[in-house]
Design an enzyme around this catalytic site. Structure first.
Site, PDB file in Angstrom:
ATOM      1  N   TYR A  15      84.679  38.096  73.725  1.00  0.00           N
ATOM      2  CA  TYR A  15      85.434  37.455  72.647  1.00  0.00           C
ATOM      3  C   TYR A  15      84.905  37.981  71.321  1.00  0.00           C
ATOM      4  O   TYR A  15      83.923  38.713  71.269  1.00  0.00           O
ATOM      5  CB  TYR A  15      85.293  35.927  72.717  1.00  0.00           C
ATOM      6  CG  TYR A  15      86.309  35.182  71.876  1.00  0.00           C
ATOM      7  CD1 TYR A  15      87.672  35.341  72.088  1.00  0.00           C
ATOM      8  CD2 TYR A  15      85.897  34.316  70.869  1.00  0.00           C
ATOM      9  CE1 TYR A  15      88.603  34.664  71.323  1.00  0.00           C
ATOM     10  CE2 TYR A  15      86.820  33.625  70.098  1.00  0.00           C
ATOM     11  CZ  TYR A  15      88.175  33.802  70.327  1.00  0.00           C
ATOM     12  OH  TYR A  15      89.097  33.133  69.559  1.00  0.00           O
ATOM     13  N   ARG A  48      88.582  30.366  70.596  1.00  0.00           N
ATOM     14  CA  ARG A  48      89.078  29.958  71.908  1.00  0.00           C
ATOM     15  C   ARG A  48      88.045  30.145  73.022  1.00  0.00           C
ATOM     16  O   ARG A  48      88.269  29.688  74.152  1.00  0.00           O
ATOM     17  CB  ARG A  48      90.362  30.716  72.247  1.00  0.00           C
ATOM     18  CG  ARG A  48      91.489  30.426  71.269  1.00  0.00           C
ATOM     19  CD  ARG A  48      92.831  30.833  71.802  1.00  0.00           C
ATOM     20  NE  ARG A  48      93.247  29.988  72.920  1.00  0.00           N
ATOM     21  CZ  ARG A  48      93.865  28.809  72.795  1.00  0.00           C
ATOM     22  NH1 ARG A  48      94.126  28.319  71.604  1.00  0.00           N
ATOM     23  NH2 ARG A  48      94.212  28.113  73.862  1.00  0.00           N
ATOM     24  N   TRP A  69      97.042  31.322  62.783  1.00  0.00           N
ATOM     25  CA  TRP A  69      95.747  31.924  62.468  1.00  0.00           C
ATOM     26  C   TRP A  69      95.875  33.376  62.019  1.00  0.00           C
ATOM     27  O   TRP A  69      95.111  33.831  61.170  1.00  0.00           O
ATOM     28  CB  TRP A  69      94.818  31.841  63.689  1.00  0.00           C
ATOM     29  CG  TRP A  69      94.621  30.447  64.200  1.00  0.00           C
ATOM     30  CD1 TRP A  69      95.211  29.877  65.302  1.00  0.00           C
ATOM     31  CD2 TRP A  69      93.805  29.422  63.623  1.00  0.00           C
ATOM     32  NE1 TRP A  69      94.797  28.575  65.437  1.00  0.00           N
ATOM     33  CE2 TRP A  69      93.937  28.268  64.428  1.00  0.00           C
ATOM     34  CE3 TRP A  69      92.974  29.370  62.508  1.00  0.00           C
ATOM     35  CZ2 TRP A  69      93.273  27.077  64.161  1.00  0.00           C
ATOM     36  CZ3 TRP A  69      92.307  28.181  62.239  1.00  0.00           C
ATOM     37  CH2 TRP A  69      92.461  27.053  63.056  1.00  0.00           C
TER      38      TRP A  69
END
Length: 199
Positions: free
Chosen positions: A8, A14, A104
């Site tokens: 990530y 998330r 976002w």
């Protein structure tokens, strides 16, 4: 125990629910964080071109909540009964529905700011009222023990409070739930050692 590699960006985002679950269950994993500049060349190599992904036993799993369900399956974090598991999923999905409304990646800053403001000032109060009612005087959202729905509340509300620090002013029970999650020794230790990022 399988070898796990989480991929990530260098942010909570998330992937944080996965990191909370790993911390709580004391599961070792590689927390691989990529730089934004490297993303364009990594993206085409991933299923559906999205992160987070979890590499395990030669497979690349995608979708953060699917990964969370995989990791919590057969643990009390998922709920002790099928009915409780459904309730846990419902709270998680309710939170995720709201968080997914935020644009976002919107490049038009005026539009992004207007949308964020609308979500935080007009729509968030309805969600918070419903969550507060659902929690009531219970210690945790479901049953009398912590589940990953409580983790997800702490993670989502942490981001919301970055955006609007006074958001939980009239919801002391929801604040108390955040505090209880953050007081769990494994979670507290993770929060202290994780990289400090805005989101």
């Amino acid at each position: 125990m399988p070898n796990y590699k989480l991929l990530y960006f260098n942010m909570r985002g998330r992937a944080e629910i996965i990191r909370y679950i790993f911390a709580y269950l004391d599961i070792k994993y590689e927390d691989h964080r990529i730089e934004q500049a490297d993303w364009p060349k990594i993206k085409p190599t991933l299923p559906f071109g999205k992160i987070p992904v979890l590499e395990v036993e030669g497979l690349t799993l995608h979708q953060s909540l699917a990964i969370a369900r995989y990791l919590t399956k057969n643990t009390d974090l998922a709920g002790k009964t099928e009915l409780e598991q459904c309730q846990v999923d419902a709270v998680v999905d309710t939170l995720d529905d709201f968080m997914s409304l935020f644009p976002w990646a919107e490049e038009n800053q005026d539009l992004k700011e207007r949308t964020f403001n609308d979500l935080l000032t007009r729509q968030a109060p309805h969600l918070l009222k419903d969550l507060d009612t659902y929690l009531g005087d219970k210690e945790w959202f479901i049953g009398n023990y912590v589940t990953w729905a409580d983790f997800y509340w702490d993670i989502c509300s942490t981001t919301l409070l970055v955006l609007k620090p006074d958001l939980l002013g009239i919801y002391p029970r929801l604040v108390s739930l955040r505090n209880k999650v953050q007081a769990i020794p494994a979670i507290s230790a993770w929060i202290l050692k994780r990289p400090q990022t805005k989101l």
